[in-house]
Design an enzyme around this catalytic site. Structure first.
Site, short mmCIF file in Angstrom:
data_model
loop_
_atom_site.label_atom_id
_atom_site.label_comp_id
_atom_site.label_asym_id
_atom_site.label_seq_id
_atom_site.Cartn_x
_atom_site.Cartn_y
_atom_site.Cartn_z
CG HIS A 34 -0.17 0.07 2.57
ND1 HIS A 34 0.31 -1.13 3.07
CD2 HIS A 34 -0.03 1.29 3.57
CE1 HIS A 34 0.78 -0.66 4.22
NE2 HIS A 34 0.71 0.65 4.41
CG ASP B 182 1.48 5.02 4.84
OD1 ASP B 182 0.73 3.74 5.06
OD2 ASP B 182 2.48 5.13 5.44
CG HIS C 91 5.03 1.09 2.84
ND1 HIS C 91 4.29 2.13 2.37
CD2 HIS C 91 4.60 0.88 4.28
CE1 HIS C 91 3.53 2.55 3.36
NE2 HIS C 91 3.32 1.86 4.26
NE ARG D 43 2.24 4.35 9.88
CZ ARG D 43 1.25 5.03 9.16
NH1 ARG D 43 0.50 5.90 9.89
NH2 ARG D 43 0.82 4.77 7.85
C1 SIN Z 1 3.06 0.68 7.85
O1 SIN Z 1 2.58 0.44 6.83
O2 SIN Z 1 3.10 1.98 7.92
C2 SIN Z 1 3.92 -0.18 8.69
C3 SIN Z 1 5.09 -0.46 8.28
C4 SIN Z 1 6.00 -1.27 9.32
O3 SIN Z 1 5.72 -1.37 10.48
O4 SIN Z 1 7.07 -1.69 9.01
#
Ligand code: SIN
Length: 290
Positions: free
Chosen positions: A108, A110, A266, A281
């Site tokens: 995806h 974000d 990612h 995050r």
């Molecule tokens: C995410 O998709 O923001 C998570 C990435 C991660 O936990 O490595």
């Protein structure tokens, strides 16, 4: 590995990843505000490499928030309860005994279902498991450039349909989740909605074109039948996830990673059952894709 220090930067040391996508940046203390000239170099390195890692950065939540403000201010993070006292920080926490699928376990970009999705996501590693837990990134610019000119021309005028429904909607994966999960996910009717973005997106800084679709959030293509859209998206999802476009990020503790959601997608890999993984995050506000 090539160092770019002499070539392009005065204040930072940039080491591109061997995969040819992503870079590590040294020579900074991110707990302090970056002077304008240094900030400019960080922005330039980020524009060039899309996924930049800053190792050895033991940051407080406040320092991560301040860095996020310097990068452009906070994005809006829906459907997940933020940390108490820190409305713009999500704690990605998976306990050793959790059986639920790890957060982010699907390709995806974000919050691409938002009208102005976040330009960047910033992830700071607090506890890294001894096995698994890598984050994989696709270079969606190179994936676009690898397509034939005929395919590029066919895709360029299309609008892709994005929605949060497969994840956070009333019939999405989290609504059906029965396993205990530390992160508090908020399933919502609002997530069942959708909007469109250009299927091929032009980066506002580099001017480069990138494929802007993902299996988690892209649910159709405007003006095509569902069957046509499914066939094209199916092809693109397989095309994007080829090894040759991927950078596999291996975490070390107290590392800050910043990625560009406008030209990458990612995937958070699991493989660490029995171990704690803990990240903080934040997202940086972005523009309406064009
Ligand atoms: C995410 O998709 O923001 C998570 C990435 C991660 O936990 O490595």
């Amino acid at each position: 590995m090539l160092k770019e220090r002499q070539a392009a930067y005065r204040s930072i040391e940039v080491t591109p990843q061997a995969s040819g996508f992503g870079a590590e940046i040294a020579g900074l203390d991110l707990s302090l505000p970056l002077p304008p000239a240094v900030l400019e170099e960080v922005m330039a390195a980020w524009a060039r490499h899309a996924v930049v890692a800053f190792p050895d950065q033991p940051l407080s939540l406040e320092a991560q928030e301040a860095f996020t403000r310097q990068m452009g201010g906070f994005g809006h993070d829906p459907y997940i309860k933020p940390m108490t006292g820190h409305p713009n920080v999500l704690e990605l926490r998976r306990e050793p005994d959790e059986k639920a699928t790890n957060f982010g376990a699907g390709w995806h970009s974000d919050w691409s279902f938002q009208e102005a999705p976040p330009a960047a996501t910033i992830l700071h590693s607090k506890v890294v498991p001894p096995v698994g837990g890598d984050t994989l990134f696709v270079d969606a610019v190179r994936a676009y450039e690898a397509l034939s000119p005929t395919m590029q021309a066919m895709l360029s005028p299309l609008q892709a349909v994005h929605s949060a429904r497969q994840s956070y909607g009333t019939k999405g994966v989290f609504a059906k989740d029965t396993e205990k999960r530390t992160m508090q996910i908020i399933v919502s009717k609002e997530a069942d909605g959708s909007l469109t973005h250009p299927l091929v997106r032009t980066h506002p800084v580099t001017g480069k074109k990138a494929l802007y679709v993902s299996p988690v959030y892209t649910v159709g293509i405007e003006a095509l039948t569902p069957e046509e859209a499914k066939a094209i998206l199916g092809f693109l999802f397989v095309h994007l996830a080829q090894e040759r476009f991927i950078y596999r990020h291996k975490w070390r503790e107290q590392m800050l990673l910043m990625w560009d959601n406008r030209c990458t997608m990612h995937f958070a890999e699991g493989g660490y059952d029995g171990h704690l993984r803990l990240m903080h995050r934040t997202t940086v506000a972005g523009d309406v894709p064009v």
